[in-house]
Scaffold this active site. Structure first.
Site, PDB file in Angstrom:
ATOM      1  CB  SER A 194      38.001  33.567  14.337  1.00  0.00           C
ATOM      2  OG  SER A 194      39.162  34.144  14.563  1.00  0.00           O
TER       3      SER A 194
ATOM      4  CE1 TYR B 156      41.582  32.578  23.698  1.00  0.00           C
ATOM      5  CE2 TYR B 156      43.090  31.030  22.905  1.00  0.00           C
ATOM      6  CZ  TYR B 156      41.959  31.980  22.554  1.00  0.00           C
ATOM      7  OH  TYR B 156      41.328  31.707  21.350  1.00  0.00           O
TER       8      TYR B 156
ATOM      9  CD  GLU C 185       3.064  35.764  13.342  1.00  0.00           C
ATOM     10  OE1 GLU C 185       2.381  34.394  13.140  1.00  0.00           O
ATOM     11  OE2 GLU C 185       2.620  36.412  12.240  1.00  0.00           O
TER      12      GLU C 185
ATOM     13  CG  HIS D 200      -5.222  31.728  35.819  1.00  0.00           C
ATOM     14  ND1 HIS D 200      -4.376  30.576  36.493  1.00  0.00           N
ATOM     15  CD2 HIS D 200      -5.573  32.392  36.998  1.00  0.00           C
ATOM     16  CE1 HIS D 200      -4.038  30.848  37.726  1.00  0.00           C
ATOM     17  NE2 HIS D 200      -4.963  31.917  38.110  1.00  0.00           N
TER      18      HIS D 200
ATOM     19  CG  ASN E 122      46.066  33.833  24.841  1.00  0.00           C
ATOM     20  OD1 ASN E 122      45.629  33.647  23.538  1.00  0.00           O
ATOM     21  ND2 ASN E 122      46.725  33.277  25.365  1.00  0.00           N
TER      22      ASN E 122
ATOM     23  CE  LYS F 194      -4.493  35.058   8.408  1.00  0.00           C
ATOM     24  NZ  LYS F 194      -3.869  33.697   8.292  1.00  0.00           N
TER      25      LYS F 194
ATOM     26  CD  GLN G  91      38.973  31.443  16.542  1.00  0.00           C
ATOM     27  OE1 GLN G  91      40.095  31.780  16.907  1.00  0.00           O
ATOM     28  NE2 GLN G  91      38.806  30.374  15.668  1.00  0.00           N
TER      29      GLN G  91
ATOM     30  CB  SER H 255      -2.072  34.940   3.425  1.00  0.00           C
ATOM     31  OG  SER H 255      -2.138  33.557   2.766  1.00  0.00           O
TER      32      SER H 255
HETATM   33  N1  ARG Z   1      40.888  34.361  17.266  1.00  0.00           N
HETATM   34  C1  ARG Z   1      41.514  34.019  18.567  1.00  0.00           C
HETATM   35  C2  ARG Z   1      40.067  34.205  19.410  1.00  0.00           C
HETATM   36  O1  ARG Z   1      39.206  34.774  19.223  1.00  0.00           O
HETATM   37  C3  ARG Z   1      42.543  35.131  19.292  1.00  0.00           C
HETATM   38  C4  ARG Z   1      43.293  34.653  20.443  1.00  0.00           C
HETATM   39  C5  ARG Z   1      44.039  33.440  19.833  1.00  0.00           C
HETATM   40  N2  ARG Z   1      45.020  33.171  20.773  1.00  0.00           N
HETATM   41  C6  ARG Z   1      45.776  32.114  20.643  1.00  0.00           C
HETATM   42  N3  ARG Z   1      46.663  31.778  21.560  1.00  0.00           N
HETATM   43  N4  ARG Z   1      45.563  31.276  19.535  1.00  0.00           N
HETATM   44  O2  ARG Z   1      40.335  33.625  20.706  1.00  0.00           O
END
Ligand code: ARG
Length: 459
Positions: A24, A318, A291, A157, A111, A284, A323, A278
């Site tokens: 991540s 968790y 938008e 309306h 966690n 335009k 993630q 445009s």
């Molecule tokens: N990259 C993980 C997340 O964002 C961090 C926590 C990971 N915890 C684990 N037990 N693998 O959730």
């Protein structure tokens, strides 16, 4: 043994595709400062509780500072092998402090760490979003203040209904954004609880002082239940939900700006710097900014659906699914922030065509209600007056006129209560001036609302 930080029980290396899939870091590197802030507080607490020595804590904290500087100078290479920001910081600390770095993660799990990092980060971002809303509200109020006597058609309306002040219309948006800020303030109160020290899910066996860490990090209180602390993402859902409502307000405003700047309305012009041309039609001038704000609302609403769908059905505590919380969250922050910023810059560049707005009030019988009110003032019951005004409108329609184009004698055919003062009574300015009920569009009311808002916005 695998060379991972968690590799003790593994004999095989992770599949390279899985490594990429699992990582991540591309997203959560944005949490580096919060991660380091949380780790520093954790170290201070570990030292105070004599779980590590003062000297070790000092060395590690100095090391963390160097890691932070490295990240900020782009000297730290991010890699999928190290998964996420937490492991990158820990690994980099190892390069600074050697084996001592292995003590940082005592009494902590990723966690509670990630839950902490997001809360630290989001508290700052929430405050910033609230400031951006205030900045934009200021522009709404400025525009209202500069056009306190401009009358435009009010619609229901999407049909012309009754005249209103342009400033009153703008102040309606002021109220919406005021509620948005209240919602963010409310979400802030709930995210202001500290999860660190709850570890993986069950708390830890070390003699922690979570209160001490809480004070260092400036949280209002502790997360009370360790399982809830590591698995709660309500604050992410709440933030995105409030952001979604705020975007919907911006989107509704965008729709109006787009309509108002069309040649059909011609109520406003948006300056060249905030419109585009445009590539084929030379004439335009497109309201792209409005938008795009309207379009980006879809992203944020989509982010809300994404995070809610991710959280739905997750068992305690968790789960790695979580993630997936960061991409929708970060995208929401960025999208809302830039929309607010761009509108804050665009609003002083809106030109108001008061004459066109006033002219639009002339057609469509915006004074029919007031014609009925006139009769009520002279003793006719409202339902009857409504019917009389309706007949007058039908007659005017037949002959291609407005009520105030009809001669007095003709109006008197509908009721002998009508006399010459009818024309003043159903004139635009008087219609506005009479709407003095609290929250109505009377000049005095709107001026007072603008002044109240100016006070509210003063820092
Ligand atoms: N990259 C993980 C997340 O964002 C961090 C926590 C990971 N915890 C684990 N037990 N693998 O959730």
């Amino acid at each position: 043994m695998s060379d991972k930080l968690w590799g003790g029980r593994f004999s095989e290396d992770t599949d390279t595709l899985v490594e990429k899939f699992n990582a991540s870091i591309d997203v959560d590197k944005r949490l580096y400062a919060s991660d380091i802030e949380g780790s520093a507080a954790h170290l201070k607490m570990l030292a105070k509780q004599k779980i590590i020595s003062e000297n070790e804590a000092d060395q590690l904290m100095a090391g963390l500072e160097r890691v932070k500087a490295k990240i900020e100078n782009n000297e730290l290479a991010f890699s999928h092998q190290l998964e996420d920001i937490h492991m990158h910081v820990e690994d980099a600390l190892g390069k600074e402090c050697g084996d001592l770095a292995k003590k940082l993660h005592t009494a902590r799990s990723r966690n509670d760490q990630v839950a902490l990092d997001i809360r630290i980060f989001l508290k700052k971002e929430t405050r910033q979003i609230m400031d951006l809303i205030t900045g934009f509200q200021q522009q709404l109020v400025n525009l209202a203040h500069a056009h306190l006597d401009v009358i435009m058609p009010g619609y229901t309306h999407m049909q012309r209904a009754q005249p209103v002040l342009f400033a009153h219309h703008l102040m309606a948006y002021y109220e919406m954004f005021k509620r948005d800020k209240e919602r963010f303030a409310d979400a802030y109160r709930r995210m202001d609880a500290m999860p660190l020290g709850t570890a993986a899910l069950a708390g830890t066996t070390y003699p922690l002082d979570r209160e001490y860490t809480r004070k260092i990090l400036g949280f209002d209180r502790l997360c009370e239940n360790s399982m809830d602390a590591v698995s709660d993402r309500d604050f992410v859902m709440e933030f995105i939900s409030h952001a979604g409502i705020c975007m919907i307000h911006l989107s509704r405003l965008s729709e109006e700006l787009i309509l108002w700047s069309s040649s059909e309305f011609s109520f406003i012009s948006i300056s060249d710097a905030f419109t585009t041309g445009s590539s084929i039609m030379p004439q335009k001038k497109n309201p792209d900014v409005a938008e795009l704000v309207r379009g980006k609302t879809g992203r944020v609403v989509g982010n809300l659906v994404a995070i809610m769908t991710t959280m739905k059905s997750l068992p305690m505590a968790y789960n790695k699914d979580m993630q997936e919380d960061k991409e929708p969250l970060f995208d929401t922050i960025d999208t809302l922030a830039i929309c607010l910023e761009v509108y804050t810059r665009m609003f002083p560049n809106i030109q108001v065509h008061a004459g066109n707005m006033r002219a639009a009030c002339k057609q469509g019988f915006l004074n029919a209600t007031d014609f009925a009110d006139y009769l009520v003032n002279r003793g006719m019951p409202f339902r009857q007056a409504h019917a009389v005004a309706g007949k007058a409108v039908a007659k005017a329609l037949e002959t291609g006129r407005e009520l105030d184009d009809m001669p007095l004698a003709e109006l008197q055919k509908f009721s002998d209560l009508v006399s010459l003062d009818i024309f003043d009574f159903i004139s635009l300015d008087q219609m506005i001036a009479r709407r003095v009920s609290a929250g109505g569009t009377a000049f005095a009311n709107v001026r007072a609302a603008v002044e109240k808002a100016q006070k509210e916005l003063r820092p």
